[in-house]
Design an enzyme around this catalytic site. Sequence first.
Site, PDB file in Angstrom:
ATOM      1  N   THR A 106      12.650  45.199  45.471  1.00  0.00           N
ATOM      2  CA  THR A 106      12.512  45.659  44.093  1.00  0.00           C
ATOM      3  C   THR A 106      11.362  44.864  43.507  1.00  0.00           C
ATOM      4  O   THR A 106      11.021  43.813  44.042  1.00  0.00           O
ATOM      5  CB  THR A 106      13.807  45.306  43.309  1.00  0.00           C
ATOM      6  N   GLY A 120      22.294  44.639  44.596  1.00  0.00           N
ATOM      7  CA  GLY A 120      22.585  45.073  43.242  1.00  0.00           C
ATOM      8  C   GLY A 120      24.050  45.027  42.871  1.00  0.00           C
ATOM      9  O   GLY A 120      24.418  44.641  41.757  1.00  0.00           O
TER      10      GLY A 120
HETATM   11  N1  ASP Z   1      18.492  45.350  43.569  1.00  0.00           N
HETATM   12  C1  ASP Z   1      18.150  46.523  44.320  1.00  0.00           C
HETATM   13  C2  ASP Z   1      19.354  47.398  44.445  1.00  0.00           C
HETATM   14  O1  ASP Z   1      20.439  46.899  44.651  1.00  0.00           O
HETATM   15  C3  ASP Z   1      17.619  46.273  45.662  1.00  0.00           C
HETATM   16  C4  ASP Z   1      16.862  45.004  45.884  1.00  0.00           C
HETATM   17  O2  ASP Z   1      16.345  44.407  44.991  1.00  0.00           O
HETATM   18  O3  ASP Z   1      16.758  44.550  47.014  1.00  0.00           O
HETATM   19  O4  ASP Z   1      19.184  48.594  44.422  1.00  0.00           O
END
Ligand code: ASP
Length: 371
Positions: free
Chosen positions: A223, A277
Amino acid sequence: MSIAFSRRAAILGAAAFPMIRIVKAQSRPKFIAISSANRNNGGVNACAKAVEVMKAGGDTLDAVIAGVNIVELDPRDNSVGYGGLPNEDGIVELDASCVHGPSRRMGAVGAIRNIKTPSKVAQRVLLDTDHMFLVGEGALRFAKAEGFEEENLLTEESRIAWLAWKRSLRDKNGHTNWGPGLDAPPSQQKHGLLEDLRRDFPHVREAILAQAVDYAYNPPHGTINCIGMNEKGEMSTVTTTSGMAWKIPGRCGDSPIIGGGLWLDQDVGGAGSTGRGEENLRVAGAHTVVENMRHGMSPKEAALDALKRVARNFDNDEKRLALVELSFYVLRKDGEYCAASLWKSDAPGFAVCTDGHARAEQAVYLLERKG
Ligand code: ASP
């Protein structure tokens, strides 16, 4: 007044008015942006761009969005925007959210397909509607009405990675629908996934095939969150992602959830996250970090406290926590910033640009892997 009394009074005073620590700003850079690191120098480039836009007089939200657009449009970052790894149906679904500090407005989109820059769509939700969060088909229709073009977000590399993942799936007898048929010569059944891919994609570079195999067994995620502040102290933040690779269609993680994947209060500061997340949502991470700062914690204390709450949800069992990656990026209104990760990593933890100087820096961490 005795010294003892005045010291006690000072301590009580600080406890009663924790904002004093925030208001008493030291000299801070005029322009500052911080973000996750991301591959191919993505975070450093994003922060440099955000500061460039702010220096030219641009709004802080326009600035951080211009920064993360670089990463969204880069097909080499397979965790954000174009080239992001798809869901289990092989379709890329993107999540994004943003907060504009001065107006205190917010916008988000979840599970949006076919649009390369979901951060910009989230900004349109903030600017052009009295809603805050659009998802799926409705988010796509809104984006098209706003003039965004539908495009295929799957690259050759992400398509092969998805096929490799499908081939890695086996039933309890070890069979996969995506490999050679049951009537195929047994020798083929013994081949590993990499050999299967070599045979089926002879034109594809070995490094891409090896990475696809790795992704099949260790689904990656990623992200970018970026927080910016201008010389007037105005702040904004944005988070954008393709979320977890091979997810169930419609799954949204923390990134589009305002209060989870990002939060910003113009009076205090902002925070954003990358990583698993679902675990972040269980502690309303970004909101928790900012509220911790409101009550007097430094950015570092605030982020580590939120990570401690994540660890608490696992009864501090490091074996189970080993599967969780989570990081927070934090910028306080006085210019103090940090990134904090659940686990120690030697990789650069985050990117920052103060005035014109963009660079990667190490994150602080809560836990260290043993052995
Ligand atoms: N936070 C993001 C999600 O859970 C993925 C990530 O940052 O790795 O979709």
